[in-house]
Design an enzyme around this catalytic site. Structure first.
Site, PDB file in Angstrom:
ATOM      1  N   PRO A 234       0.714  -1.090  -0.113  1.00  0.00           N
ATOM      2  CA  PRO A 234      -0.018  -0.067   0.026  1.00  0.00           C
ATOM      3  C   PRO A 234       0.885   1.062   0.033  1.00  0.00           C
ATOM      4  CG  PRO A 234      -0.691  -1.600   1.645  1.00  0.00           C
ATOM      5  CD  PRO A 234       0.603  -2.041   1.198  1.00  0.00           C
ATOM      6  N   GLU A 235       0.612   2.180  -0.936  1.00  0.00           N
ATOM      7  CA  GLU A 235       1.244   3.317  -1.000  1.00  0.00           C
ATOM      8  C   GLU A 235       0.334   4.686  -0.649  1.00  0.00           C
ATOM      9  OE1 GLU A 235       3.433   3.789  -4.721  1.00  0.00           O
ATOM     10  OE2 GLU A 235       3.160   1.573  -5.094  1.00  0.00           O
TER      11      GLU A 235
END
Ligand code: ZN
Length: 282
Positions: free
Chosen positions: A2-3
């Site tokens: 996840p960014e």
């Protein structure tokens, strides 16, 4: 992993549903979950606390609690946050469910993490270890107004490191990971293998605005859920930016830039796969 757009999507989902609720139980599942402080102190600091707000710093989610406490979550490679109604949640914790918070009003917030790279911290009022979770060392966010072409230029100047690795360096700018960095380099027509020092002013300016744009688009489309990926929204829905990726994950396929006949290539940089078009990225 996840960014920024995925964590921001999670944050926006949770704010209206969590703020004002009280934590009524803290449970840990089987398998080790990395918490700071250790599990019993962690539980004690959270128990009874009310959620005041939810912020985000790069890829970190920061749940503000009363008494000046803060629950910090980093999802690592495969972490997932799911929110369910008490009656829909299993009595015992599911496989890979590392921690579960019961909340007033019959909600259950779960932290899943099959690959166990995620971490949870509770910062106590006076912040015994303000740097402990690493937030203190983060660079500015590409979405902040301080993130200008000049700022990026100064940080890339004289660096003989591939520009892709510099985009992943969270001390320079926080929030972008492998996917959005590849997309930004494609949009700016810059090869990931170029060194920071080799970029001219126009390229730096183009990269800074491309990174901002792809992160905003990622948020707009609720993040990227890859086939192998762990990221989903807290209600289990997938994001939809994966349908809009122009270069990431497309090795061997035709470049999507109009009139370009290149085939997307993949190279290893700093242990991560980078994707680029050899014809239109210089
Ligand atoms: Zn191309």
């Amino acid at each position: 992993m996840p960014e920024l757009p995925e964590v921001e999507t999670i944050r926006r989902y949770l704010v209206p549903r969590l703020v004002g609720r009280r934590i009524t139980a803290v449970r840990f599942g089987t398998g080790h979950v990395k918490t700071e402080p250790g599990p019993s102190a962690f539980r004690r600091l959270l128990y009874g606390a009310r959620v005041r707000g939810i912020g985000r710093c790069g890829k970190y989610l920061a749940v503000r609690l009363d008494k000046g406490r803060e629950l910090i979550v980093h999802l690592g490679m495969s972490g997932r946050i799911l929110l369910a109604r008490q009656e829909d949640a299993e009595k015992s914790l599911a496989r890979h469910e590392r921690a579960r918070l019961d909340l007033s009003g019959g909600l259950v917030l779960s932290f899943f993490d099959p690959r166990r790279f995620g971490r949870l911290w509770v910062k106590d009022g006076v912040a015994r270890q303000p740097e402990a979770c690493g937030i203190g060392r983060l660079g500015i966010e590409p979405l902040e107004s301080d993130y200008t072409a000049e700022y990026l230029g100064n940080r890339l100047k004289g660096r003989n490191t591939p520009v892709k690795n510099l985009l992943l360096d969270q001390r320079i700018a926080c929030g972008a990971g492998n996917i959005y960095s590849d997309e930004a380099l494609f949009a700016a027509r810059i090869r990931p293998t170029r060194t920071g020092a080799s970029l001219n002013r126009a390229e730096t300016a183009s990269l800074a605005s491309a990174l901002r744009r792809v992160l905003k688009d990622g948020i707009r489309w609720c993040g990227t859920t890859m086939k192998d990926g762990g990221y989903v929204l807290p209600d289990g829905r997938t994001g939809s930016f994966q349908d809009r990726l122009r270069v990431y994950g497309r090795a061997g396929r035709r470049c999507l830039r109009p009139r370009c006949r290149g085939l997307i290539e993949r190279v290893r940089l700093g242990g991560r796969s980078s994707h680029y078009c050899p014809l239109c990225q210089n």
